[in-house]
Scaffold this motif. Structure first.
Motif, mmCIF file in Angstrom:
data_model
loop_
_atom_site.group_PDB
_atom_site.id
_atom_site.type_symbol
_atom_site.label_atom_id
_atom_site.label_comp_id
_atom_site.label_asym_id
_atom_site.label_seq_id
_atom_site.Cartn_x
_atom_site.Cartn_y
_atom_site.Cartn_z
ATOM 1 N N PHE A 328 0.859 -1.188 0.000
ATOM 2 C CA PHE A 328 0.000 0.000 0.000
ATOM 3 C C PHE A 328 0.894 1.236 0.000
ATOM 4 O O PHE A 328 1.482 1.583 1.014
ATOM 5 N N ASP A 329 1.055 1.885 -1.174
ATOM 6 C CA ASP A 329 1.940 3.060 -1.225
ATOM 7 C C ASP A 329 1.115 4.347 -1.289
ATOM 8 O O ASP A 329 -0.123 4.323 -1.214
ATOM 9 N N LEU A 330 1.790 5.485 -1.453
ATOM 10 C CA LEU A 330 1.097 6.775 -1.428
ATOM 11 C C LEU A 330 0.225 6.985 -2.670
ATOM 12 O O LEU A 330 -0.745 7.743 -2.616
ATOM 13 N N ASN A 331 0.551 6.331 -3.782
ATOM 14 C CA ASN A 331 -0.334 6.385 -4.952
ATOM 15 C C ASN A 331 -1.694 5.777 -4.621
ATOM 16 O O ASN A 331 -2.736 6.294 -5.004
ATOM 17 N N ASP A 332 -1.657 4.647 -3.889
ATOM 18 C CA ASP A 332 -2.900 3.981 -3.494
ATOM 19 C C ASP A 332 -3.717 4.869 -2.556
ATOM 20 O O ASP A 332 -4.944 4.954 -2.666
ATOM 21 N N LEU A 333 -3.029 5.531 -1.635
ATOM 22 C CA LEU A 333 -3.710 6.425 -0.694
ATOM 23 C C LEU A 333 -4.383 7.574 -1.459
ATOM 24 O O LEU A 333 -5.532 7.922 -1.189
ATOM 25 N N ALA A 334 -3.665 8.156 -2.438
ATOM 26 C CA ALA A 334 -4.235 9.247 -3.244
ATOM 27 C C ALA A 334 -5.470 8.762 -4.004
ATOM 28 O O ALA A 334 -6.472 9.482 -4.098
ATOM 29 N N ASP A 335 -5.413 7.533 -4.530
ATOM 30 C CA ASP A 335 -6.572 6.953 -5.240
ATOM 31 C C ASP A 335 -7.776 6.847 -4.311
ATOM 32 O O ASP A 335 -8.899 7.170 -4.688
ATOM 33 N N GLN A 336 -7.522 6.363 -3.093
ATOM 34 C CA GLN A 336 -8.609 6.191 -2.128
ATOM 35 C C GLN A 336 -9.242 7.536 -1.764
ATOM 36 O O GLN A 336 -10.465 7.659 -1.694
ATOM 37 N N LEU A 337 -8.382 8.550 -1.530
ATOM 38 C CA LEU A 337 -8.892 9.886 -1.178
ATOM 39 C C LEU A 337 -9.693 10.462 -2.353
ATOM 40 O O LEU A 337 -10.748 11.075 -2.151
ATOM 41 N N GLY A 338 -9.201 10.261 -3.580
ATOM 42 C CA GLY A 338 -9.896 10.759 -4.772
ATOM 43 C C GLY A 338 -11.259 10.101 -4.943
ATOM 44 O O GLY A 338 -12.241 10.767 -5.282
ATOM 45 N N GLN A 339 -11.323 8.792 -4.675
ATOM 46 C CA GLN A 339 -12.596 8.078 -4.782
ATOM 47 C C GLN A 339 -13.596 8.591 -3.754
ATOM 48 O O GLN A 339 -14.786 8.733 -4.046
ATOM 49 N N MET A 340 -13.106 8.893 -2.552
ATOM 50 C CA MET A 340 -13.995 9.435 -1.517
ATOM 51 C C MET A 340 -14.573 10.776 -1.954
ATOM 52 O O MET A 340 -15.746 11.053 -1.753
ATOM 53 N N GLN A 341 -13.733 11.623 -2.562
ATOM 54 C CA GLN A 341 -14.211 12.928 -3.023
ATOM 55 C C GLN A 341 -15.279 12.763 -4.103
ATOM 56 O O GLN A 341 -16.274 13.478 -4.113
ATOM 57 N N LYS A 342 -15.090 11.798 -5.015
ATOM 58 C CA LYS A 342 -16.073 11.556 -6.072
ATOM 59 C C LYS A 342 -17.415 11.107 -5.494
ATOM 60 O O LYS A 342 -18.461 11.372 -6.063
ATOM 61 N N MET A 343 -17.373 10.405 -4.376
ATOM 62 C CA MET A 343 -18.602 9.890 -3.767
ATOM 63 C C MET A 343 -19.280 10.900 -2.847
ATOM 64 O O MET A 343 -20.198 10.561 -2.107
ATOM 65 N N GLY A 344 -18.827 12.153 -2.893
ATOM 66 C CA GLY A 344 -19.493 13.184 -2.091
ATOM 67 C C GLY A 344 -18.709 13.592 -0.868
ATOM 68 O O GLY A 344 -19.218 14.317 -0.014
ATOM 69 N N GLY A 345 -17.455 13.123 -0.765
ATOM 70 C CA GLY A 345 -16.615 13.512 0.367
ATOM 71 C C GLY A 345 -17.049 12.846 1.661
ATOM 72 O O GLY A 345 -17.979 12.041 1.702
ATOM 73 N N MET A 346 -16.357 13.228 2.737
ATOM 74 C CA MET A 346 -16.623 12.619 4.039
ATOM 75 C C MET A 346 -18.073 12.825 4.479
ATOM 76 O O MET A 346 -18.741 11.902 4.918
ATOM 77 N N GLY A 347 -18.576 14.060 4.311
ATOM 78 C CA GLY A 347 -19.949 14.361 4.740
ATOM 79 C C GLY A 347 -20.962 13.527 3.978
ATOM 80 O O GLY A 347 -21.888 12.970 4.559
ATOM 81 N N GLY A 348 -20.774 13.416 2.653
ATOM 82 C CA GLY A 348 -21.707 12.650 1.827
ATOM 83 C C GLY A 348 -21.745 11.187 2.205
ATOM 84 O O GLY A 348 -22.816 10.586 2.308
ATOM 85 N N ILE A 349 -20.570 10.600 2.455
ATOM 86 C CA ILE A 349 -20.512 9.171 2.807
ATOM 87 C C ILE A 349 -21.089 8.939 4.206
ATOM 88 O O ILE A 349 -21.866 8.021 4.419
#
Length: 521
Positions: A328-349
């Protein structure tokens, strides 16, 4: 939209569920508070009266007061009544008519008709594979026709060429004719609005309706206008006859009264809701799911659908394969954060997860908000390819360069690296050897507890093969198995793995990144 109402109703109903027995006086006191909460949320008075009377009739029955958990029965009655008020079933735009199906958009100026026309056309083109023609009938507002043409270019949807000097009724007739000749499945007429309802507007709408014979007449109303939107819906329905409602700005901080009142007052279904400015930010209105959200029960089905739309299945499978090897490297972490933003961010989820809606304020107070994720993505983007793959390279001089490039400081970078280390360690545990790794054991145990044992060798069911009804049944099964709001079995304190402390979904072992989701459309 419904946060303040959710908080008020949540505290009122929590007071009931904690009691061993309920008297008629307890129910009456709670209903007084429910009535006050609905009125404060700007729900129409006659709708509130009808709602509380129906709840009282069912809640004061002998079988409720003597039932094992009377408080929970009252919550169920309130929930069922909310669904009835919003419309029992979700209703979508009806395209069951000879082509071209004519959809007429009506409403006041500034309610978002033109943008909503573009969103609906884009949705039909992408999801329903329909050939759509958009036509602007707004000859009064400067550049209204140009705005629709630009939306057509942006979404790849055909628009009717503008001929200056034509009246709205002539444009409507020409649009229907052009759609027939062009082999279009749907034609959407974006009519002109006014700042208020007046006689010339109603005459024009009736004339356009006569000329184009629309199959659907959708009233676009701004959810933030409160009670005025209800009067608007009533007037348009009486004079023109509407078939459904589209509420815009449902992502705003209004009190939600219009959404709760309009269905009950007009008897017309809310078909779609606008939840943002982007072309993809249009959702179907599901009464049951909205009722679940208002009562803090979450909305797992919408969360799964959102994930299915936004998560690239191939990327998710590649991530799962890396996790299985404990990488699990920093590219993977960036992907995960980006996916969360696409799904409406922390508040949306959080708003869609059972029992987690109250966590949003606590997390914001702790500095865990969407701005933090934006900063973290900026930090990772300022690193070189080698640094992202191997965070151990990051010494003081490199951190100074990254801080300057991302507009942050060394402390922010250290926090990110610490979070990444914790998650990488957890990935190793989850993908470890032995009995198939901690992740597989945990999911297998969860599946067995939900009565889903034997699915894929003790894993979770393939969500891509489940329709919304099966997903809802799965959610109920999960709740019955002990996956109550506020906690997941085996994950101590109701958190989700990923970040120690306030545990966040979607980071590492959270929601985005699980295989088995449908391919991105």
């Amino acid at each position: 939209m419904f946060e303040s109402l959710q908080d008020r109703l949540g505290s009122i109903l929590n007071g009931l569920t904690g009691r061993g027995a309920l008297s008629e006086a307890d129910v009456s006191a709670a209903l007084r508070e429910v009535r006050r909460a609905l009125l404060e949320a700007d729900v129409a008075l006659d709708v509130v009266r009808s709602f509380t009377e129906k709840v009282r009739e069912k809640a004061v029955g002998a079988e409720i007061l003597k039932s094992i958990k009377p408080g929970q029965m009252v919550v169920k009655i309130v929930h069922d009544q909310l669904i009835e008020m919003l419309g029992s079933e979700g209703v979508t735009i009806d395209l069951n008519a000879p082509a071209p199906v004519v959809i007429m958009m009506v409403g006041l100026q500034g309610s978002g008709k033109t943008t909503t026309t573009g969103k609906i056309a884009s949705r039909m083109k992408i999801r329903d594979k329909k050939k759509v023609l958009m036509a602007s009938l707004d000859t009064r507002r400067p550049a209204a026709q140009e705005q629709l043409r630009q939306l057509g270019v942006q979404t790849g949807v055909d628009t009717l060429p503008v001929i200056t000097g034509q009246s709205p009724t002539d444009i409507a007739a020409r649009a229907v004719q052009a759609a027939k000749l062009g082999g279009h499945d749907v034609v959407i007429l974006d009519t002109a609005g006014r700042t208020h309802i007046d006689e010339p507007l109603m005459i024009e709408m009736a004339e356009i309706k006569r000329k184009s014979n629309p199959h659907e007449i959708l009233l676009v109303a701004d959810a933030l206008t409160g009670q005025d939107a209800v009067n608007l819906a009533r007037n348009f329905d009486e004079r023109v006859g509407i078939t459904g409602l589209v509420l815009t700005r449902m992502d705003g901080d209004g009190r939600g009264g219009a959404a709760l009142s309009m269905r009950a007052v007009t008897g017309k279904p809310i078909k779609l809701i606008g939840v943002g400015e982007k072309m993809g930010e249009l959702e179907e209105f599901h009464p049951r799911r909205v009722a679940d959200r208002i009562l803090g029960m979450g909305d797992i089905v919408s969360l799964v659908e959102k994930a299915a739309e936004n998560i690239d299945a191939e990327k998710a499978a590649a991530m799962a394969a890396k996790m299985a090897k404990g990488k699990f490297d920093l590219n993977d972490l960036a992907d995960q954060l980006g996916q969360m933003q696409k799904m409406g961010g922390m508040g949306g989820i959080m708003g869609l997860m059972p029992g987690m809606s109250g966590m949003k304020d606590k997390m914001a107070a702790a500095g865990l908000d969407d701005k933090l994720f934006g900063r973290q993505i900026a930090i990772i983007s300022s690193m070189t390819k080698a640094e992202r793959a191997n965070p151990d390279l990051l010494k003081h001089s490199r951190k100074k360069r990254i801080a300057a490039g991302s507009g942050t400081d060394a402390a922010d970078i250290n926090k990110l690296l610490k979070m990444h280390r914790q998650m990488a360690d957890m990935m190793k545990m989850m993908g470890g050897k032995g009995k198939g790794g901690m992740m597989k054991q945990m999911m297998g145990g969860l599946a067995n507890k939900m009565g889903l044992g034997g699915l894929g060798g003790g894993g979770v069911p393939d969500l891509s093969k489940l329709d919304p009804k099966q997903l809802e049944a799965l959610q109920k099964q999960a709740e019955a198995a002990g996956l109550k709001p506020g906690g997941m079995p085996g994950l101590g304190g109701g958190g989700l793995p990923g970040l120690g402390g306030a545990k966040l979904p979607g980071l590492g072992g959270g929601f985005p990144g699980l295989p088995g989701l449908p391919k991105k459309k």
